[in-house]
Write an enzyme that holds these catalytic residues in place. Structure first.
Site, PDB file in Angstrom:
ATOM      1  N   HIS A  30       0.843  -1.194   0.000  1.00  0.00           N
ATOM      2  CA  HIS A  30       0.000   0.000   0.000  1.00  0.00           C
ATOM      3  C   HIS A  30       0.870   1.232   0.000  1.00  0.00           C
ATOM      4  CE1 HIS A  30       0.391   1.304   4.290  1.00  0.00           C
ATOM      5  NE2 HIS A  30       0.740   0.041   4.449  1.00  0.00           N
ATOM      6  N   CYS A  31       0.293   2.342  -0.517  1.00  0.00           N
ATOM      7  CA  CYS A  31       0.973   3.623  -0.484  1.00  0.00           C
ATOM      8  C   CYS A  31       0.181   4.551   0.431  1.00  0.00           C
ATOM      9  CB  CYS A  31       1.122   4.207  -1.885  1.00  0.00           C
ATOM     10  SG  CYS A  31      -0.444   4.549  -2.709  1.00  0.00           S
ATOM     11  N   MET A  32       0.297   5.839   0.236  1.00  0.00           N
ATOM     12  CA  MET A  32      -0.341   6.801   1.132  1.00  0.00           C
ATOM     13  C   MET A  32      -1.865   6.716   1.081  1.00  0.00           C
ATOM     14  SD  MET A  32       0.467   9.202   3.257  1.00  0.00           S
ATOM     15  CE  MET A  32      -0.202  10.639   4.077  1.00  0.00           C
TER      16      MET A  32
END
Length: 651
Positions: A30-32
């Site tokens: 996952h990213c932000m």
């Protein structure tokens, strides 16, 4: 957690359900803002289903499947998903099912089996299919309906001599062209959507829909109605005839796919399907509608002879079913004959009441089912065009799929028709649309009687639907939404302005110009982005660093009055493992506007074939009163770009 919000486990499970299950997942990171999934088979992904999950803000179908959750929550969802699979973030999922997944799948199977035991009436299935066919067309219905309503009003004003035709006719022609792009080919769109619902080939469904237009028929030697020997008329069979024909097409196609060898299936199956269904449609479905229409003509003539309120009620009640079967076309020569002989058609104002009954019914549904957001949104879109006399959005998108409201709406139309018939001598000087758009065409100054009929139909449709037309399951759905709600005293509000500076030296752009579709479509919120001229990234506000992402490509800041600012450095840079980013702040640190947040190696980002756009997004737009981007183009980090008015809640 609000009543409609899913728990982390429920949200994670629903995501798995719509990507083909855990067995279709290779890994999750996952990213932000996004859960990023690497999958085995992309054909198993239900994109529409994913987008419809509460808590999912959007989906990007790229090299990885990117599911937008939002900052703060995304890490919790991703962690829950990998915990359910028994792996860590980024770790390859095991080929064998985990125990937890096996339990979940077993529970899902039991739930589906239980659901399968519940009896579904044939009528409910049919109405559900009709809804699925027409709901995707609602935006086009609404847009072209409003255009058609405006064109109709102008046309009627020209006909009545109220405005100059030489001045307005070209504008009317343009609007009619736009309108006919939808309504002139509605049978084709219906055929395509019906094919998708019944799992037939959509383009073949479109062809079957077009068949009822009888394009290419020799007018000097028309095809005959097998029941009466009369010539077939384009449009006989109507929308429901097309739906029935496409349903038959789906059966024929499925059967042929099983028996035709794969090597010639692409040639033989579509050819035979079109021939078989086309012949049935032309020589059975359309003639059957024609046979019914002949009987309807006799019935209409009898009703007209009886006259008065009784005639008005019968005609107003049964007009919409005629429209659905394409039988309303038989009334055109009757209207023309009446106008030629008497200067007006007294039939049209009565039949116009049918659409008014739909309007009243829709308003009743809106009032009784106001917690059903999907239904109320469709009603809000369809009501304006319904008032203008374009009834398809209300019929096919609202009342018909629910069943009972369609019947009570027809009763409302009958009540309006009875009033028009009772007042008497209310006629139209030309054939035009219904609703308020017909008012300019009412003859002899008796428009007041027509308006009285409209009001009666509105009220009749409303009352009949309000007390008798709301389906039990719809009431239960609305009641469930209303119960368990706590009484909340809404706080008063104060508005405070916040001014955001540029995060970098460079060129400022609106968010619509950014290449990333998630930010471009403002799924996370509004803002701006900078094409930087150097490596320095500065804080656009005073506030507290709430998030520094592990891969360093994103930073979150919250101001003292609650404005949440997301700074996203580069496009799709989460995969660079933080190498280009030298972040100068830590979580919990206080910063001032203009403080240095990070240095970014722009060349390293470019070498990785990523874009260097530096994005600023305000993620809590619901708390923002107004938002103004004051400057674009060349800027320095001290320039003020955004003026935001925050709505502050106080007790």
């Amino acid at each position: 957690m609000s009543k409609n919000e899913l728990s982390l486990n429920e949200l994670s499970q629903q995501i798995y359900n719509h990507v083909g299950g855990m067995k279709n997942v290779i890994s999750i990171v996952h990213c932000m803002t996004r859960v990023r999934m690497t999958l085995k088979n992309r054909d198993l992904v239900d994109l529409d289903g994913l987008k419809a999950i509460p808590g999912v803000l959007g989906v990007v179908d790229d090299e990885q499947l990117q599911i937008i959750i939002g900052p703060g929550k995304v890490n919790k969802v991703a962690k829950e998903m990998v915990d359910m699979a028994g792996v860590d973030l980024g770790e390859t999922f095991p080929e064998a099912h985990s125990g937890k997944e096996m339990v979940n799948e077993k529970a899902r199977e039991m739930k589906e089996a239980q659901k399968a035991k519940q009896k579904q009436s044939t009528l409910k299935v049919i109405l559900k299919d009709i809804s699925n066919i027409f709901v995707p067309m609602i935006p086009a219905f609404v847009g072209t309906g409003i255009v058609a309503g405006i064109a109709a009003i102008l046309t009627n004003l020209v006909t009545a001599g109220s405005i100059n035709g030489a001045t307005w006719q070209q504008y009317i022609d343009v609007m009619n062209i736009l309108k006919n792009g939808m309504f002139g080919y509605l049978v084709i769109y219906t055929g395509i959507n019906a094919a998708q619902v019944f799992k037939a080939t959509p383009t073949l469904g479109g062809v079957i829909g077009a068949v009822v237009m009888l394009t290419g028929m020799n007018p000097e030697a028309p095809l005959k109605n097998l029941f009466t020997g009369q010539a077939l008329s384009p449009g006989q069979g109507g929308i429901l005839g097309v739906i029935f024909a496409v349903w038959l097409l789906s059966l024929v196609e499925k059967r042929l796919h099983k028996i035709i060898p794969d090597s010639i299936d692409i040639i033989v199956t579509p050819t035979l399907s079109l021939i078989i269904i086309g012949l049935i449609e032309i020589f059975f479905i359309m003639p059957l509608a024609g046979f019914i229409s002949d009987g309807m003509v006799g019935g209409i003539n009898w009703v007209l002879n009886v006259g008065g309120a009784f005639s008005g009620f019968i005609l107003g009640t049964f007009f919409l079913p005629m429209v659905m079967f394409g039988l309303h076309q038989i009334l055109t020569p009757i209207h023309v004959q009446m106008i030629n002989e008497t200067g007006q058609t007294m039939l049209l104002p009565i039949l116009a009441m049918a659409g008014a009954g739909q309007v009243g019914a829709a308003i009743a549904l809106w009032v009784r089912c106001k917690k059903d957001k999907e239904l109320t949104e469709m009603i809000k879109g369809a009501l304006p065009v319904g008032i203008l006399g374009i009834g398809e959005p209300l019929i096919y998108g609202v009342t018909l799929p629910l069943g009972r409201p369609f019947i009570t709406a027809c009763i409302g139309g009958g009540i309006g028709g009875a009033v028009v018939g009772l007042v008497g001598n209310i006629g139209a000087i030309a054939i035009g649309p219904s609703g308020v758009a017909l008012i300019p065409l009412i003859a002899n100054g008796r428009w007041w009687g027509y308006v009285l009929g409209l009001i009666a139909a509105y009220v009749g449709g409303f009352l009949a639907t309000y007390f008798f037309g709301i389906p039990k399951e719809q009431l239960e759905k609305n009641t469930l939404a209303e119960t368990t709600e706590d009484i909340i005293v809404k706080p008063t509000s104060q508005v405070k302005e916040v001014s955001l500076t540029s995060i970098a030296n460079g060129v400022a752009h609106t968010l619509e110009e950014v290449s990333d579709p998630v930010f471009q479509e403002k799924m996370m919120g509004d803002g701006y982005f900078i094409d930087p001229s150097d490596s320095h990234i500065y804080s656009p506000v005073d506030g507290t660093i709430t998030t520094v992402f592990p891969t360093k490509h994103a930073i979150g800041i919250t101001t003292t009055n609650g404005l949440d600012v997301l700074i996203h450095m580069g496009i799709d840079t989460v995969n660079l493992d933080g190498k280009p980013f030298d972040v100068k702040v830590t979580q919990g640190q206080k910063v001032k506007q203009g403080d240095l947040l990070a240095r970014v190696d722009l060349e390293q980002i470019k070498e990785a074939k990523k874009e260097t756009s530096m994005i600023v997004v305000l993620t809590n737009m619901d708390d923002i009163d107004t938002f103004v981007l004051t400057k674009t183009g060349t800027v320095t980090h001290t320039d003020h770009l955004l003026n935001v008015k925050m709505r502050l809640s106080v007790k």
